[in-house]
Design a protein around this motif. Sequence first.
Motif, short mmCIF file in Angstrom:
data_model
loop_
_atom_site.label_atom_id
_atom_site.label_comp_id
_atom_site.label_asym_id
_atom_site.label_seq_id
_atom_site.Cartn_x
_atom_site.Cartn_y
_atom_site.Cartn_z
N THR A 1 -1.73 5.28 39.68
CA THR A 1 -0.74 4.22 39.52
C THR A 1 -0.09 3.98 40.87
OG1 THR A 1 1.12 3.49 38.15
CG2 THR A 1 1.21 5.76 38.92
N ARG B 1 6.02 -4.23 36.62
CA ARG B 1 5.75 -4.35 35.18
C ARG B 1 6.89 -3.84 34.32
NH1 ARG B 1 0.21 -5.93 34.00
NH2 ARG B 1 -0.61 -6.34 36.07
N THR B 2 7.71 -2.91 34.87
CA THR B 2 8.71 -2.27 33.99
C THR B 2 10.14 -2.24 34.55
OG1 THR B 2 8.56 -0.01 34.90
CG2 THR B 2 6.89 -0.63 33.29
N CYS C 1 13.37 4.99 18.90
CA CYS C 1 14.33 4.49 19.91
C CYS C 1 15.58 3.87 19.28
CB CYS C 1 13.66 3.47 20.82
SG CYS C 1 12.17 4.09 21.60
N ARG D 1 -1.88 6.83 32.06
CA ARG D 1 -0.97 6.03 32.89
C ARG D 1 -0.29 4.91 32.10
NH1 ARG D 1 -4.85 2.34 36.80
NH2 ARG D 1 -5.83 1.12 35.13
N PHE E 1 8.52 6.76 30.37
CA PHE E 1 9.56 7.48 29.63
C PHE E 1 10.29 8.53 30.47
CE2 PHE E 1 6.60 5.82 26.55
CZ PHE E 1 7.42 5.33 25.57
N LEU F 1 3.02 2.14 17.64
CA LEU F 1 3.84 3.01 18.51
C LEU F 1 4.07 4.30 17.74
CD1 LEU F 1 5.54 3.33 21.06
CD2 LEU F 1 7.36 2.08 19.96
N ARG G 1 1.44 -4.39 24.63
CA ARG G 1 1.72 -5.84 24.55
C ARG G 1 2.33 -6.23 23.21
NH1 ARG G 1 -2.66 -9.25 27.96
NH2 ARG G 1 -2.11 -8.26 29.92
N PHE H 1 5.90 -5.11 23.08
CA PHE H 1 6.70 -6.03 23.90
C PHE H 1 7.14 -7.25 23.09
CE2 PHE H 1 7.64 -7.24 28.37
CZ PHE H 1 8.06 -8.54 28.14
N HIS I 1 18.52 -1.30 24.01
CA HIS I 1 17.61 -0.20 24.31
C HIS I 1 16.92 -0.48 25.64
CE1 HIS I 1 14.55 2.74 24.15
NE2 HIS I 1 13.58 1.90 23.87
N ALA J 1 13.98 -0.22 27.63
CA ALA J 1 12.54 0.08 27.65
C ALA J 1 11.87 -0.51 28.87
CB ALA J 1 11.87 -0.42 26.39
N ILE K 1 11.40 -6.97 29.10
CA ILE K 1 11.88 -7.15 27.72
C ILE K 1 13.34 -7.62 27.76
CG2 ILE K 1 12.52 -5.92 25.58
CD1 ILE K 1 10.06 -4.18 25.89
N1 ACO Z 1 -0.44 1.87 36.76
C1 ACO Z 1 -1.40 1.01 37.15
N2 ACO Z 1 -2.09 0.25 36.29
C2 ACO Z 1 -1.81 0.39 34.98
C3 ACO Z 1 -0.83 1.28 34.51
C4 ACO Z 1 -0.13 2.04 35.46
N3 ACO Z 1 0.82 2.92 35.11
N4 ACO Z 1 -0.78 1.18 33.17
C5 ACO Z 1 -1.68 0.26 32.80
N5 ACO Z 1 -2.31 -0.22 33.90
C6 ACO Z 1 -3.35 -1.22 33.98
C7 ACO Z 1 -4.12 -1.33 32.68
O1 ACO Z 1 -5.13 -0.34 32.61
C8 ACO Z 1 -4.71 -2.72 32.80
O2 ACO Z 1 -5.83 -2.67 33.65
P1 ACO Z 1 -7.14 -3.55 33.30
O3 ACO Z 1 -6.65 -4.98 33.34
O4 ACO Z 1 -8.04 -3.19 34.40
O5 ACO Z 1 -7.57 -3.10 31.95
C9 ACO Z 1 -3.61 -3.49 33.55
O6 ACO Z 1 -2.77 -2.49 34.16
C10 ACO Z 1 -2.78 -4.38 32.66
O7 ACO Z 1 -2.41 -3.63 31.55
P2 ACO Z 1 -1.51 -4.27 30.43
O8 ACO Z 1 -1.29 -3.27 29.35
O9 ACO Z 1 -2.07 -5.60 30.04
O10 ACO Z 1 -0.16 -4.52 31.24
P3 ACO Z 1 1.13 -5.24 30.78
O11 ACO Z 1 1.49 -6.29 31.72
O12 ACO Z 1 1.11 -5.57 29.31
O13 ACO Z 1 2.20 -4.09 30.97
C11 ACO Z 1 3.45 -2.49 29.69
C12 ACO Z 1 2.09 -2.87 30.25
C13 ACO Z 1 4.40 -2.22 30.84
C14 ACO Z 1 3.32 -1.22 28.86
C15 ACO Z 1 3.94 -3.66 28.82
O14 ACO Z 1 3.00 -4.03 27.87
C16 ACO Z 1 5.22 -3.35 28.15
O15 ACO Z 1 6.24 -3.27 28.76
N6 ACO Z 1 5.20 -3.21 26.82
C17 ACO Z 1 6.36 -2.85 26.10
C18 ACO Z 1 6.18 -1.48 25.73
C19 ACO Z 1 7.32 -0.58 26.06
O16 ACO Z 1 8.19 -0.83 26.83
N7 ACO Z 1 7.24 0.51 25.35
C20 ACO Z 1 8.19 1.51 25.45
C21 ACO Z 1 8.25 2.17 24.13
S1 ACO Z 1 8.67 1.05 22.93
C22 ACO Z 1 10.23 0.89 22.97
O17 ACO Z 1 10.91 1.69 23.52
C23 ACO Z 1 10.79 -0.26 22.35
#
Ligand code: ACO
Length: 326
Positions: A30, A38-39, A114, A153, A159, A192, A219, A222, A253, A255, A259
């Motif tokens: 990563t 992304r976060t 959460c 990753r 978290f 989840l 996704r 999200f 929250h 996350a 979001i």
């Molecule tokens: N570092 C580098 N690359 C990564 C990582 C990382 N840590 N994690 C994933 N990737 C890659 C993936 O493998 C993918 O590669 P590919 O295109 O070659 O397959 C690419 O990045 C894109 O992955 P996506 O999952 O499409 O990325 P996205 O933009 O959706 O972001 C994320 C992922 C951050 C998890 C997003 O979907 C999100 O924020 N979702 C909400 C989930 C969340 O926050 N959950 C927390 C728990 S739930 C809660 O608390 C409410």
Amino acid sequence: MTSRATIIGTGSCLPRRILSNQELETIVETTDEWITTRTGIKNRRISRSGEETSKLAAGAARQALEMAGLVATDLDQIIVATVTSEMTMPSCACLVQKELGATRAFAYDVNAACSGFVYGLDLAEKYIRAEPDLKILVIGAETMSTRLNWQDRNTCVLFGDGAGACIMTGNNSGRGMLASQLYSDGRLFDLLKINCAVSMNPDLSLADHDGSYIKMAGRDVFKYAVRSMEKAASMVLDKTNLTISDIKLIIPHQANIRILKSLADHLGTPLEKVYINLDKYGNTSAASVPIALDEANREGCLQENDLLLLCCFGGGFTWGAMIFRW
Ligand code: ACO
């Protein structure tokens, strides 16, 4: 005037060890750039021995007791929201009771992922409505690091560990909780989840076993998180005949920054009204709202009679919102 459940003390406790995005680059494939864009997360805290979930919870509780001017034996009830207690039985809340010496309280855990802390506040409010003199300690505490697959990753960068607490009691000044609305949809459980190692694998088959680690369809989570928190927030605003412009501070929250930006857009409010500390701690599950609440409180973001909106979303799915007059 009717008595309302009011927060009279807040506290938080975080493990000492800071794990940065740069250090994560040495653990999984990563980059700081990917995680930040992304976060919004830069650092998270990781517990070590002596910083188990109940210990962090008790640390947060001590601060909340001190702010409230109470001692542990004043407490009537202890509610701990967690999905990562160091023991399955007894409850984390009983371990906290022992740590504090809160001998008069009865103690139990709430599992709403959460959303657990907000669920706990809702429960406490119901008790206080029936018996306004009760002093109830509500804690959100997690050691998510113990449930992460550090080779995945997709999840391990998101978290962190920590605990936050508050003490509620009745008050007839017009301040306190004005409205609350909670939801769940168990049909979406698979998006989840953390499997329980044994019950999800009755034949003890190694091939099928995917471990007691967090799994997430990022996704989908999200999309549901934004829509659900917006719906819950609108519901409590309607219930109280308030509009979003009446709200002084929103504590959601923590996350993902995207979001929170999307939530602010959907609610039609500037991001400046949204309290954000996920850059420092990542997603601490049930601990995220109370840690943010304690920080906002200690930073003086909330003055008496300010309107505060809490929103949550988590595994289950579970979600909800509540409004306080501070
Ligand atoms: N570092 C580098 N690359 C990564 C990582 C990382 N840590 N994690 C994933 N990737 C890659 C993936 O493998 C993918 O590669 P590919 O295109 O070659 O397959 C690419 O990045 C894109 O992955 P996506 O999952 O499409 O990325 P996205 O933009 O959706 O972001 C994320 C992922 C951050 C998890 C997003 O979907 C999100 O924020 N979702 C909400 C989930 C969340 O926050 N959950 C927390 C728990 S739930 C809660 O608390 C409410």
